[in-house]
Design a protein around this motif. Structure first.
Motif, PDB file in Angstrom:
ATOM      1  N   GLN A 161      53.844  19.120  39.166  1.00 37.80           N
ATOM      2  CA  GLN A 161      53.728  17.693  39.456  1.00 37.80           C
ATOM      3  C   GLN A 161      53.632  16.870  38.184  1.00 37.80           C
ATOM      4  O   GLN A 161      53.986  15.695  38.168  1.00 37.80           O
ATOM      5  CB  GLN A 161      52.548  17.414  40.394  1.00 37.80           C
ATOM      6  CG  GLN A 161      51.182  17.670  39.817  1.00 37.80           C
ATOM      7  CD  GLN A 161      50.673  16.547  38.926  1.00 37.80           C
ATOM      8  OE1 GLN A 161      50.911  15.368  39.219  1.00 37.80           O
ATOM      9  NE2 GLN A 161      50.001  16.902  37.839  1.00 37.80           N
ATOM     10  N   GLY A 162      53.164  17.488  37.093  1.00 40.51           N
ATOM     11  CA  GLY A 162      53.069  16.757  35.834  1.00 40.51           C
ATOM     12  C   GLY A 162      54.397  16.629  35.114  1.00 40.51           C
ATOM     13  O   GLY A 162      54.516  15.827  34.177  1.00 40.51           O
ATOM     14  N   ARG A 163      55.395  17.404  35.546  1.00 42.13           N
ATOM     15  CA  ARG A 163      56.680  17.393  34.843  1.00 42.13           C
ATOM     16  C   ARG A 163      57.850  16.953  35.705  1.00 42.13           C
ATOM     17  O   ARG A 163      58.946  16.752  35.196  1.00 42.13           O
ATOM     18  CB  ARG A 163      56.949  18.798  34.265  1.00 42.13           C
ATOM     19  CG  ARG A 163      56.101  19.028  33.017  1.00 42.13           C
ATOM     20  CD  ARG A 163      55.852  20.476  32.717  1.00 42.13           C
ATOM     21  NE  ARG A 163      55.051  20.592  31.489  1.00 42.13           N
ATOM     22  CZ  ARG A 163      53.746  20.417  31.441  1.00 42.13           C
ATOM     23  NH1 ARG A 163      53.081  20.102  32.534  1.00 42.13           N
ATOM     24  NH2 ARG A 163      53.088  20.540  30.297  1.00 42.13           N
ATOM     25  N   PRO A 165      46.111  16.361  41.588  1.00 42.39           N
ATOM     26  CA  PRO A 165      46.294  15.440  40.452  1.00 42.39           C
ATOM     27  C   PRO A 165      46.969  14.135  40.853  1.00 42.39           C
ATOM     28  O   PRO A 165      46.661  13.080  40.299  1.00 42.39           O
ATOM     29  CB  PRO A 165      47.168  16.247  39.483  1.00 42.39           C
ATOM     30  CG  PRO A 165      46.991  17.673  39.892  1.00 42.39           C
ATOM     31  CD  PRO A 165      46.804  17.635  41.368  1.00 42.39           C
ATOM     32  N   SER A 166      47.901  14.211  41.817  1.00 43.50           N
ATOM     33  CA  SER A 166      48.605  12.985  42.207  1.00 43.50           C
ATOM     34  C   SER A 166      47.650  11.990  42.855  1.00 43.50           C
ATOM     35  O   SER A 166      47.786  10.770  42.678  1.00 43.50           O
ATOM     36  CB  SER A 166      49.763  13.316  43.149  1.00 43.50           C
ATOM     37  OG  SER A 166      49.315  13.928  44.349  1.00 43.50           O
ATOM     38  N   LEU A 167      46.659  12.473  43.592  1.00 37.19           N
ATOM     39  CA  LEU A 167      45.670  11.569  44.186  1.00 37.19           C
ATOM     40  C   LEU A 167      44.766  10.960  43.120  1.00 37.19           C
ATOM     41  O   LEU A 167      44.362   9.795  43.228  1.00 37.19           O
ATOM     42  CB  LEU A 167      44.831  12.323  45.223  1.00 37.19           C
ATOM     43  CG  LEU A 167      45.584  12.752  46.493  1.00 37.19           C
ATOM     44  CD1 LEU A 167      44.733  13.680  47.339  1.00 37.19           C
ATOM     45  CD2 LEU A 167      46.026  11.537  47.302  1.00 37.19           C
ATOM     46  N   SER A 168      44.460  11.728  42.079  1.00 34.08           N
ATOM     47  CA  SER A 168      43.670  11.179  40.972  1.00 34.08           C
ATOM     48  C   SER A 168      44.434  10.068  40.266  1.00 34.08           C
ATOM     49  O   SER A 168      43.869   9.017  39.932  1.00 34.08           O
ATOM     50  CB  SER A 168      43.337  12.291  39.967  1.00 34.08           C
ATOM     51  OG  SER A 168      42.576  13.314  40.571  1.00 34.08           O
ATOM     52  N   VAL A 169      45.728  10.292  40.033  1.00 34.77           N
ATOM     53  CA  VAL A 169      46.559   9.281  39.383  1.00 34.77           C
ATOM     54  C   VAL A 169      46.649   8.031  40.237  1.00 34.77           C
ATOM     55  O   VAL A 169      46.546   6.898  39.736  1.00 34.77           O
ATOM     56  CB  VAL A 169      47.964   9.859  39.103  1.00 34.77           C
ATOM     57  CG1 VAL A 169      48.907   8.763  38.625  1.00 34.77           C
ATOM     58  CG2 VAL A 169      47.881  10.969  38.060  1.00 34.77           C
TER      59      VAL A 169
END
Length: 456
Positions: free
Chosen positions: A319-321, A375-379
């Protein structure tokens, strides 16, 4: 006003490198201590003759952490993340030193509570650091690095803690961590010095009431944790009282509209709680199910959980890339759908006719989904937060994570403890709750996209 560092193309750009390394190290320390203490506590309870306070050693730390998350959010929004970060590290270290030098179980419980309070302050402050110090295009990678920081402790933490307890003594599980904490926070501090200091502000309206509700939620969560470990009528009474307390207190700590899944931030926070509850609820059942139903050794059952941890790391890395999706709902929806499908597949392993490999593959899919969603929810939380609300909203996100998880784990423990020996129906039922949480999240994921504001 809070300034942001000039845009950087890479996470380990020279301007960000020290802060990134320090932040990831602090997350790893929090992860290691959370996992290692569980391994050491049976030995600690025997050594200090404190079995009667065993549950309080965990519940007290959890309750203190809930209160600290709310305080940290208020503090970060009023003064920036620097002071809460240092305060969190300081209390975390003091708590470890008190616990590691304790000569009575009551003293250790106090140390654990101080440690939990420091962890709560620090965890929220680190999220605000990400919001203020990193350009938006790098935040997904930062949170992927945070997720990876949990993987190594989850793989080796219990084993290392066991070796420390066996060869050095249980006290060093607590006393060794402070040696690394101070250098790590100094690395983060080097980056924070480049940020403009916010104009000091007083606490927002309603801060005192919010702290009171946080205290109530923390006590209720600790009571729920304790009640889930009891049996018979006392367990039912404790669980009902605790759930009532959480039902009254928790909604007042989460964004307005949370209970009705209002669009935008309320749904983002709700999805984080549902994802955490689904994964944790399944994770505590799987080793028990594999050992009782399929004859797995503790080591073999633990290796199955390792598969989920590794695939979580892979999902976070992906998800980070990946290019930013067209809709902010895509990654949370896909991730939660994977958690639901993977956990449902694990449930099939309850029946002896289904190969265990099917369940292992399912757990890998569930871990991959968590890596995509978390991580996407944190962002999204930071993207939907004004600069002076990043602390409050980050604390709400982590409160949902903690409180949802505590509720599901306590109820799962109560269900499994209801009979003399859990059977296939009990395992399937508890895993079905986890599947339901993830499915509900996948259905609601489209609501993370804020609604259009109507013209006046």
């Amino acid at each position: 006003m809070t300034a942001t560092l000039a845009p950087a193309a890479r996470l380990y750009d020279p301007r960000l490198r020290a802060m990134t390394v320090g932040s990831v190290a602090l997350v790893s320390l929090l992860a290691f201590e959370a996992l290692a203490v569980g391994t050491a506590m049976p030995t600690v309870a025997r050594a200090l003759d404190g079995l009667g306070l065993y549950a309080l050693a965990f519940g007290g730390s959890f309750a203190a952490g809930v209160l600290a998350m709310v305080l940290s959010g208020i503090w970060c929004d009023a003064r920036g993340p620097r002071a809460p970060m240092w305060g969190g590290v300081g209390l975390f270290v003091v708590g470890l030193l008190v616990a590691g030098s304790a000569d009575a179980m009551g003293t250790l419980v106090v140390g654990r509570a101080v440690q939990g309070f420091g962890s709560g302050l620090l965890s929220v402050a680190l999220y605000v650091v990400v919001g203020q110090a990193y350009p938006e295009q790098l935040r997904r990678r930062v949170f992927a690095a945070f997720a990876a920081a949990w993987v190594i402790p989850s793989l080796v933490g219990p084993a290392v803690a066991g070796l420390i307890v066996e060869h050095l003594g249980w006290r060093w599980v607590f006393l060794a961590v402070p040696v690394v904490a101070l250098p790590a926070v100094l690395l983060v501090e080097s980056g924070l010095r480049t940020l403009a200091r916010p104009t000091p502000a007083g606490p927002p309206a309603g801060a005192a009431a919010r702290i009171g509700w946080a205290a109530g939620a923390g006590v209720s969560a600790a009571l729920l944790h304790h009640g889930g470990q009891q049996r018979g009528v006392p367990a039912v009474i404790l669980v009902v009282v605790a759930l009532t307390g959480l039902g009254v207190c928790a909604p007042r700590l989460l964004p307005a509209g949370f209970l009705r899944a209002a669009r935008g931030l309320p749904t983002v926070v709700g999805l984080r709680g549902l994802a955490a509850a689904a994964f944790a609820g399944a994770e505590v059942v799987i080793p028990l199910m594999l050992s009782r139903q399929r004859g797995f050794s503790p080591t073999a059952a633990g290796l199955v959980l390792t598969v989920g941890a590794l695939s979580w790391s892979v999902g976070s890395w992906l998800q980070g890339r990946l290019p930013p999706p067209r809709s902010s709902a895509t990654l949370p929806r896909l991730g939660l759908a994977c958690v639901a499908a993977g956990t449902a597949t694990v449930t099939l392993a309850v029946w002896p006719a289904v190969p265990v490999a099917v369940g292992v593959a399912g757990w890998a899919v569930a871990g991959l989904g968590m890596g995509l969603a978390y991580p996407s929810l944190s962002v999204l939380t930071l993207a939907l937060s004004a600069p002076d609300e990043q602390g409050r909203n980050s604390s709400s996100l982590q409160l949902a994570d903690s409180l949802f998880t505590a509720t599901v784990l306590a109820l799962t423990g109560a269900v499994l403890a209801a009979g003399t020996t859990p059977g296939p129906a009990g395992y399937a039922g508890t895993l079905a709750v986890a599947v339901g949480c993830a499915l509900l999240g996948a259905v609601l994921a489209g609501r993370v996209v804020p609604g259009r504001v109507r013209a006046a």
